[in-house]
Design a protein around this motif. Structure first.
Motif, mmCIF file in Angstrom:
data_model
loop_
_atom_site.group_PDB
_atom_site.id
_atom_site.type_symbol
_atom_site.label_atom_id
_atom_site.label_comp_id
_atom_site.label_asym_id
_atom_site.label_seq_id
_atom_site.Cartn_x
_atom_site.Cartn_y
_atom_site.Cartn_z
ATOM 1 N N TYR A 15 -5.105 24.523 36.793
ATOM 2 C CA TYR A 15 -6.433 24.282 37.364
ATOM 3 C C TYR A 15 -6.440 24.742 38.812
ATOM 4 C CZ TYR A 15 -5.990 20.942 33.537
ATOM 5 O OH TYR A 15 -5.724 20.373 32.326
ATOM 6 N N GLY A 16 -7.592 25.250 39.256
ATOM 7 C CA GLY A 16 -7.743 25.614 40.653
ATOM 8 C C GLY A 16 -7.989 24.371 41.495
ATOM 9 N N ASP A 17 -7.909 24.540 42.807
ATOM 10 C CA ASP A 17 -8.061 23.407 43.723
ATOM 11 C C ASP A 17 -9.383 22.664 43.547
ATOM 12 O OD1 ASP A 17 -5.560 23.793 44.812
ATOM 13 O OD2 ASP A 17 -6.304 25.042 46.465
#
Length: 153
Positions: A15-17
């Motif tokens: 997952y991205g930030d």
């Protein structure tokens, strides 16, 4: 398991930030995981969800429980496997008892109910920093080869 190993699991989540709802893992073994996330006031969804009285959307709370209970625990359980594997969320049943305001720290605990044939099911509970119950229920997911998550067009 060393704390550094917990940090590696969180760092390697797919997952991205802007969509990672795990700050750190407090404890984890073959049967359970406890993780923490603080819902920051700057989260993108607060700007549009109950504009005059921001609360965290229920789907985001479920995602947080799934990331800690399925993705983190599943990564730990699969650590011996070779290849690029992920746990994908497949179903849930969650009952909400309270809301989560911006700035709230939540603690998610998940207990493995079963892990077989590539499917993981966990009983989950979310409480706030004052131990007030937010939600509880179960989440499940499947282990997949990460290369097969793309569009098949």
């Amino acid at each position: 398991m060393l704390l550094n190993d917990f940090d590696k699991i969180v760092a390697n989540l797919p997952y991205g930030d802007g969509f990672k709802f795990v700050d750190h893992i407090l404890e984890m073994d073959e049967e359970h995981v406890i993780g923490v996330y603080r819902f920051r006031e700057s989260e993108y969804f607060y700007k549009h969800h109950f504009i005059n009285n921001s609360i965290t959307p229920g789907v985001i709370l479920i995602e947080c429980m799934a990331q800690i209970g399925l993705a983190c625990l599943g990564s730990h359980l699969m650590r011996e496997e070779s290849g690029n594997l992920d746990v994908v969320f497949t179903e849930n049943h969650i009952v909400f008892n309270n809301t989560v305001k911006p700035g709230t720290v939540v603690i998610v605990s998940a207990k493995k109910e079963y892990f077989r044939f590539g499917k993981l099911k966990c009983l989950v509970q979310m409480v706030d920093e004052n131990e007030q119950k937010i939600a509880e229920g179960w989440v499940s997911g499947m282990i997949i080869n990460a290369q097969n998550t793309g569009n098949n067009d």
